[in-house]
Design an enzyme around this catalytic site. Sequence first.
Site, PDB file in Angstrom:
ATOM      1  N   HIS A   1      32.697  44.230  37.791  1.00  0.00           N
ATOM      2  CA  HIS A   1      32.123  45.566  37.689  1.00  0.00           C
ATOM      3  C   HIS A   1      30.608  45.438  37.754  1.00  0.00           C
ATOM      4  O   HIS A   1      30.048  44.490  37.213  1.00  0.00           O
ATOM      5  CB  HIS A   1      32.548  46.235  36.376  1.00  0.00           C
ATOM      6  CG  HIS A   1      32.340  47.709  36.399  1.00  0.00           C
ATOM      7  ND1 HIS A   1      31.130  48.293  36.112  1.00  0.00           N
ATOM      8  CD2 HIS A   1      33.186  48.713  36.728  1.00  0.00           C
ATOM      9  CE1 HIS A   1      31.243  49.588  36.244  1.00  0.00           C
ATOM     10  NE2 HIS A   1      32.478  49.878  36.635  1.00  0.00           N
TER      11      HIS A   1
ATOM     12  N   ASP B   1      40.843  49.601  36.989  1.00  0.00           N
ATOM     13  CA  ASP B   1      41.853  49.687  38.040  1.00  0.00           C
ATOM     14  C   ASP B   1      42.932  48.635  37.930  1.00  0.00           C
ATOM     15  O   ASP B   1      43.968  48.729  38.577  1.00  0.00           O
ATOM     16  CB  ASP B   1      41.183  49.553  39.417  1.00  0.00           C
ATOM     17  CG  ASP B   1      40.283  50.727  39.688  1.00  0.00           C
ATOM     18  OD1 ASP B   1      40.730  51.851  39.424  1.00  0.00           O
ATOM     19  OD2 ASP B   1      39.161  50.523  40.148  1.00  0.00           O
TER      20      ASP B   1
HETATM   21  N1  ACO Z   1      36.661  38.482  43.124  1.00  0.00           N
HETATM   22  C1  ACO Z   1      35.961  37.353  43.428  1.00  0.00           C
HETATM   23  N2  ACO Z   1      34.625  37.248  43.305  1.00  0.00           N
HETATM   24  C2  ACO Z   1      33.958  38.327  42.861  1.00  0.00           C
HETATM   25  C3  ACO Z   1      34.615  39.536  42.535  1.00  0.00           C
HETATM   26  C4  ACO Z   1      36.012  39.586  42.664  1.00  0.00           C
HETATM   27  N3  ACO Z   1      36.680  40.694  42.364  1.00  0.00           N
HETATM   28  N4  ACO Z   1      33.700  40.447  42.121  1.00  0.00           N
HETATM   29  C5  ACO Z   1      32.504  39.836  42.206  1.00  0.00           C
HETATM   30  N5  ACO Z   1      32.655  38.548  42.631  1.00  0.00           N
HETATM   31  C6  ACO Z   1      31.600  37.544  42.774  1.00  0.00           C
HETATM   32  C7  ACO Z   1      30.754  37.762  44.011  1.00  0.00           C
HETATM   33  O1  ACO Z   1      31.260  37.059  45.125  1.00  0.00           O
HETATM   34  C8  ACO Z   1      29.416  37.244  43.553  1.00  0.00           C
HETATM   35  O2  ACO Z   1      29.465  35.830  43.576  1.00  0.00           O
HETATM   36  P1  ACO Z   1      28.118  34.975  43.919  1.00  0.00           P
HETATM   37  O3  ACO Z   1      27.140  35.289  42.831  1.00  0.00           O
HETATM   38  O4  ACO Z   1      28.584  33.566  43.948  1.00  0.00           O
HETATM   39  O5  ACO Z   1      27.661  35.487  45.275  1.00  0.00           O
HETATM   40  C9  ACO Z   1      29.333  37.657  42.092  1.00  0.00           C
HETATM   41  O6  ACO Z   1      30.708  37.717  41.663  1.00  0.00           O
HETATM   42  C10 ACO Z   1      28.646  38.997  41.863  1.00  0.00           C
HETATM   43  O7  ACO Z   1      29.328  39.970  42.667  1.00  0.00           O
HETATM   44  P2  ACO Z   1      28.625  41.192  43.390  1.00  0.00           P
HETATM   45  O8  ACO Z   1      29.456  41.597  44.554  1.00  0.00           O
HETATM   46  O9  ACO Z   1      27.182  40.866  43.648  1.00  0.00           O
HETATM   47  O10 ACO Z   1      28.687  42.270  42.232  1.00  0.00           O
HETATM   48  P3  ACO Z   1      28.533  43.822  42.404  1.00  0.00           P
HETATM   49  O11 ACO Z   1      28.050  44.324  41.113  1.00  0.00           O
HETATM   50  O12 ACO Z   1      27.755  44.148  43.627  1.00  0.00           O
HETATM   51  O13 ACO Z   1      30.048  44.299  42.682  1.00  0.00           O
HETATM   52  C11 ACO Z   1      32.216  45.138  42.433  1.00  0.00           C
HETATM   53  C12 ACO Z   1      30.860  44.900  41.761  1.00  0.00           C
HETATM   54  C13 ACO Z   1      32.043  45.888  43.752  1.00  0.00           C
HETATM   55  C14 ACO Z   1      33.084  45.989  41.490  1.00  0.00           C
HETATM   56  C15 ACO Z   1      32.903  43.766  42.696  1.00  0.00           C
HETATM   57  O14 ACO Z   1      33.076  43.078  41.474  1.00  0.00           O
HETATM   58  C16 ACO Z   1      34.230  43.898  43.427  1.00  0.00           C
HETATM   59  O15 ACO Z   1      34.236  43.994  44.657  1.00  0.00           O
HETATM   60  N6  ACO Z   1      35.366  43.912  42.673  1.00  0.00           N
HETATM   61  C17 ACO Z   1      36.669  44.104  43.274  1.00  0.00           C
HETATM   62  C18 ACO Z   1      36.893  45.549  43.590  1.00  0.00           C
HETATM   63  C19 ACO Z   1      37.132  46.389  42.367  1.00  0.00           C
HETATM   64  O16 ACO Z   1      37.933  46.048  41.501  1.00  0.00           O
HETATM   65  N7  ACO Z   1      36.450  47.523  42.309  1.00  0.00           N
HETATM   66  C20 ACO Z   1      36.613  48.495  41.223  1.00  0.00           C
HETATM   67  C21 ACO Z   1      35.336  48.683  40.489  1.00  0.00           C
HETATM   68  S1  ACO Z   1      35.587  49.696  39.098  1.00  0.00           S
HETATM   69  C22 ACO Z   1      35.709  51.264  39.690  1.00  0.00           C
HETATM   70  O17 ACO Z   1      35.207  51.630  40.692  1.00  0.00           O
HETATM   71  C23 ACO Z   1      36.474  52.148  38.866  1.00  0.00           C
END
Ligand code: ACO
Length: 437
Positions: A315, A372
């Site tokens: 998140h 979710d």
């Molecule tokens: N699986 C694997 N790796 C992940 C995940 C994941 N679900 N989420 C983040 N990471 C990793 C990224 O690859 C990144 O790694 P790095 O630092 O080595 O490059 C690090 O964790 C940070 O991730 P970001 O994408 O920079 O974080 P951001 O805050 O931009 O993204 C998000 C947040 C979009 C929710 C992301 O965690 C994601 O895509 N999760 C899966 C989708 C999801 O569950 N979305 C629902 C969100 S809650 C809602 O809307 C109600």
Amino acid sequence: MTQDNSSTGNEHVTLVDHATGNSYDLPVIGGTMGPKVIDVRKLYGQTGYFTYDPGYTSTGSCDSAITFIDGDKGVLLHRGYSIEELAENSDFLEVAYLLLHGDLPNKADKEKFNTTITYHTMVHEQMMNFFRGFRRDAHPMAIMVGVVGALSAFYHDSTDINDPHQRMVASHRLIAKMPTLAAMAYKYSVGQPFVYPQNKLSYAENFLHMTFSVPAEDYQISPAVARAMDRIFILHADHEQNASTSTVRIAGSSGANPFACIAAGISSLWGPAHGGANEAVLNMLNQIGDKKNIPEFIARAKDKNDPFRLMGFGHRVYKNFDPRAGVLKKSCHEVLAELGVDDPLLELAMELEQIALQDDYFVERKLFPNVDFYSGIILKAIGFPTSMFTVLFALARTVGWVAQWNEMITDPNQKIGRPRQLYKGETPRSFMSVNER
Ligand code: ACO
């Protein structure tokens, strides 16, 4: 950059431009809770610089008194009340009133609000024809984007955003009609007749009735399912300045009518990185299929060359745990037990959660299950197809969008949302005729 909390009481930070030797004082503003902000509104005028913040990770876009999140502590408050307390003791329409008006209603206000919403649940009969223009296999979110936007063509008498009465009527209409439209989107996709709302039912009961009843037989609403539905709505009601809410605000900042703005919010919510994640979680669990395959998918989630991510994990704001996920995890076990559903996907989800929570990659990046992760399993047990999951999120979040939109319209600092950019394109060049290129 230095910070000055000096005796003047005018807290500011000083920005020093080492290229020119100039320094600039930027005001620091504090809210009632949470990090203070540096007021950069005059930055460009004073310095000629813009700030650069793709994804707005360090940017506060507005003042708001609706929802507070402390991502490090896993805290979510609506108008000061914790989400756990609201989910336990309140109901969705009461939370809707709270978000819209700032305080919990007294008994009389609560009854009046419930009645107002109940008596706005029907949609214009012409809307049926609108639905019939869609293909039967259209994704219900595609239908919602269209029909919610179309409300502005049906309810002209509540599109004047400068009239507080019209704004409130539009807000009530949106909250009241979303379940009707969502149920119609579902009915249309399964080829069943639309079911009209019934005023004797509660908000959640009415939605279940419009979704699952058929004219041929009586439909008994399970109180446990209605309660679980209502709780899911509460947990999704608002979440501060997330992508879809910011979309609603930015669409509304130009003076667009509320129905069009909420349709914009629905579009933003649809993406798998946002509301579409609940559908993606179920698809992912089905794809994993068996506990023995979990390590393979964990490895894929960690592989930077693989686009696969663990859906329902991570998140932008919560870096400890998502308090909504905690409530839903408990609810998930209760609902499945109540319905007598023994879903192997729940076991798979719990195993996946355990393995991921012990894995260094997820621990280091503070990736925890979000709201979710469990909602999809409950929704599946209730009988919703995965394609409806994000629609239910949109239904609940409409309350938050509407509250945030109203707050924005009445904010004296409100301006059209218009970010700037760091231009990296071509510098000026001369046009060449096609034969010269
Ligand atoms: N699986 C694997 N790796 C992940 C995940 C994941 N679900 N989420 C983040 N990471 C990793 C990224 O690859 C990144 O790694 P790095 O630092 O080595 O490059 C690090 O964790 C940070 O991730 P970001 O994408 O920079 O974080 P951001 O805050 O931009 O993204 C998000 C947040 C979009 C929710 C992301 O965690 C994601 O895509 N999760 C899966 C989708 C999801 O569950 N979305 C629902 C969100 S809650 C809602 O809307 C109600």
